[in-house]
Design an enzyme around this catalytic site. Structure first.
Site: not given
Length: 282
Positions: A37, A186-187, A150
């Site tokens: 991020h 984040s997973r 993604d």
């Protein structure tokens, strides 16, 4: 750094930046921020004077309530990181703010959202485009930055912006990886130590495909086999999606590699789904 929780507060903060002659860049996030991020924010700062970041765990892009509930959250830590990074505005809406009572409007790219990874995660991209369209309407940024990890999501958002004539430039930023090659997500914090080690199979599979692509006579089918063989060798991993498509159009390919080719994989470790991607050229 201004922290806004309502639409009116956010619009007022952005208006203040505009009055000072500043252009606005945006990085939409679901929080639990990591170095990936921060890289998106740095990219946005290279293209705009002031940066707005949204933190909103969007319920409409989750297929299962349990996955939504399990999504990691740490707003105070996020705010400290954003302040240190020099972010000007943080938008922290509640669900009721983004989806008011009586809400019934959706935004969807009808082809791109329902192919490839969209088949693995039905409704996911519809949730993404709906919330991003609302965020763009609230913030009205000049530029917005999304990660290339993604890859399909990036193409979906570019299509939405073009189709709806939104005056925002969409910039894709390269995937940021851990030192061992795992794409930051984040997973990742939800993985057990064993699954965390096993998750390296995603980058190994992409490495194997890229090695195949280096052969002048390589075919799509050989790339598929290299990835499937690599994933199947890891007993803790379950291949959920494998798409090899034209990089710009996401059209399915067969036969010899003839141009830039996007490889997108989704792999489950228990109930945790990880994704990764790479663009290869013949």
């Amino acid at each position: 750094m201004l922290i806004c929780r309502s639409v009116s507060e956010c619009r007022q903060a952005i208006a203040g930046l505009r009055q000072n002659g500043q252009s606005v860049g945006m990085v939409p996030t679901m929080g639990y921020l990591h170095a990936g991020h921060m890289s998106l924010i740095k990219t946005a700062q290279a293209h705009a004077d002031a940066i707005a970041v949204s933190i909103f765990v969007n319920p409409t892009q989750f297929g299962e309530a349990a996955d939504l509930d399990a999504y990691p959250r740490d707003v105070e830590r996020d705010l400290a990181l954003l302040k240190e990074a020099g972010v000007a505005v943080v938008f922290l809406p509640e669900v009721e703010t983004m989806y008011p009572s009586g809400d019934e409007t959706i935004v969807e790219t009808t082809r791109l959202a329902n192919m490839l990874h969209g088949e693995v995660r039905p409704g996911h991209f519809r949730g993404v485009t709906t919330v991003v369209a609302r965020l763009f309407n609230i913030v009205q940024p000049d530029v917005a930055v999304f990660g290339e990890k993604d890859y399909q999501q990036l193409q979906v958002i570019k299509r939405m912006v073009a189709d709806l004539h939104m005056p925002v430039q969409i910039i894709g930023a390269p995937t940021v990886r851990e030192a061992d090659g795992l794409a930051m997500s984040s997973r990742n914090v939800r993985l057990s130590p064993e699954d965390r080690a096993a998750a390296l199979v995603l980058s190994r599979a992409l490495d194997a495909a890229e090695a195949v692509a280096a052969d002048a006579d390589a075919t799509i089918e050989q790339l598929q086999a290299a990835i499937a063989d690599t994933i199947s060798a890891e007993t803790r991993a379950a291949l959920k999606g494998l798409d090899i498509v034209a990089a710009e159009t996401l059209n399915t390919l067969t036969g010899p590699l003839t141009g830039p080719t996007a490889i997108m994989i989704s792999v489950a470790f228990g109930d945790i789904l990880l994704i990764d991607q790479r663009v290869v050229t013949p």
